[in-house]
Design an enzyme around this catalytic site. Structure first.
Site, mmCIF file in Angstrom:
data_model
loop_
_atom_site.group_PDB
_atom_site.id
_atom_site.type_symbol
_atom_site.label_atom_id
_atom_site.label_comp_id
_atom_site.label_asym_id
_atom_site.label_seq_id
_atom_site.Cartn_x
_atom_site.Cartn_y
_atom_site.Cartn_z
ATOM 1 N N HIS A 156 36.710 20.722 25.891
ATOM 2 C CA HIS A 156 36.116 19.554 26.024
ATOM 3 C C HIS A 156 36.369 18.914 27.288
ATOM 4 C CE1 HIS A 156 40.200 18.272 25.784
ATOM 5 N NE2 HIS A 156 40.431 19.062 24.647
HETATM 6 P P1 TYD Z 1 42.561 18.467 21.123
HETATM 7 O O1 TYD Z 1 42.791 17.572 22.245
HETATM 8 O O2 TYD Z 1 41.295 18.634 20.662
HETATM 9 O O3 TYD Z 1 43.601 19.886 21.354
HETATM 10 P P2 TYD Z 1 43.028 20.996 22.552
HETATM 11 O O4 TYD Z 1 42.239 20.322 23.302
HETATM 12 O O5 TYD Z 1 44.496 21.094 23.215
HETATM 13 O O6 TYD Z 1 42.905 22.142 21.954
HETATM 14 O O7 TYD Z 1 43.483 17.929 19.718
HETATM 15 C C1 TYD Z 1 43.977 18.642 18.542
HETATM 16 C C2 TYD Z 1 44.116 17.830 17.338
HETATM 17 O O8 TYD Z 1 45.425 17.028 17.626
HETATM 18 C C3 TYD Z 1 42.907 16.614 17.400
HETATM 19 O O9 TYD Z 1 42.954 16.786 15.716
HETATM 20 C C4 TYD Z 1 43.661 15.329 17.750
HETATM 21 C C5 TYD Z 1 45.075 15.680 17.585
HETATM 22 N N1 TYD Z 1 45.796 14.882 18.696
HETATM 23 C C6 TYD Z 1 46.264 13.763 18.645
HETATM 24 O O10 TYD Z 1 46.207 13.188 17.369
HETATM 25 N N2 TYD Z 1 46.958 13.248 19.355
HETATM 26 C C7 TYD Z 1 47.092 13.590 20.878
HETATM 27 O O11 TYD Z 1 47.475 13.002 21.782
HETATM 28 C C8 TYD Z 1 46.225 14.978 20.983
HETATM 29 C C9 TYD Z 1 46.063 15.458 22.420
HETATM 30 C C10 TYD Z 1 45.635 15.575 20.133
#
Ligand code: TYD
Length: 150
Positions: free
Chosen positions: A57
């Site tokens: 993303h």
């Molecule tokens: P995401 O940022 O999509 O993970 P990555 O990019 O590391 O693969 O986040 C995964 C899940 O965690 C998503 O459902 C949102 C949650 N999340 C939070 O609630 N707070 C946060 O600060 C982060 C980074 C993620």
């Protein structure tokens, strides 16, 4: 205003202070001093299974510093025009990721821990989760900038 395409050079490695000690080394950092933003949030990735990828993303406004505090992993960075890969494997080196850069985290070593310091709280509307939408946003901002320059 969205800065697009973000120059990938803006995503730079930052060498953090390291206090070497025979009892073990210590690294520290202060928001707005060692990194260019105040720290509003901290999260970390761990227990990443072999072959798994994280990220996938871009963020509209968020700045982040990513540190391999244990083990190693790679970051693919893409500004919608060009891409590069950076390997992180030192607890005293952080990678600054500026807004509007698509990132994927890959090739985690066993036991790797990825620490992320973020400039903003969690905001789902700051994410661009489709690469197609990301490239469209880059194209749109480039076109808007060109029309303002006319
Ligand atoms: P995401 O940022 O999509 O993970 P990555 O990019 O590391 O693969 O986040 C995964 C899940 O965690 C998503 O459902 C949102 C949650 N999340 C939070 O609630 N707070 C946060 O600060 C982060 C980074 C993620």
């Amino acid at each position: 205003m969205t800065r697009i395409p973000a120059p990938l050079e803006a995503c730079r490695l930052i060498e953090l202070p390291k206090v070497t000690d025979r009892r073990g080394n210590l690294t520290f950092l202060e928001g707005s001093r060692h990194i260019p933003f105040p720290i509003r949030r901290v999260y970390y990735l761990y227990d990443v299974p072999g072959g798994a990828a994280r990220g996938g993303h871009a963020h509209r406004r968020l700045q982040q510093l990513v540190i391999a505090v244990s083990g190693s992993f790679e970051l693919l960075l893409d500004n919608g025009r060009e891409a590069t890969t950076v390997r992180l494997d030192r607890a005293h080196t952080g990678l600054l990721i500026v807004p509007m850069v698509w990132r994927e985290l890959l090739n985690f070593s066993s036991g790797a821990v990825c620490l992320v310091l973020a400039s903003r709280p969690y905001e789902e509307d700051d994410y661009i989760r489709s690469h197609r939408d990301f490239v469209a946003a880059v194209d749109g901002a480039v076109a808007a900038r060109a029309s303002r320059a006319r």
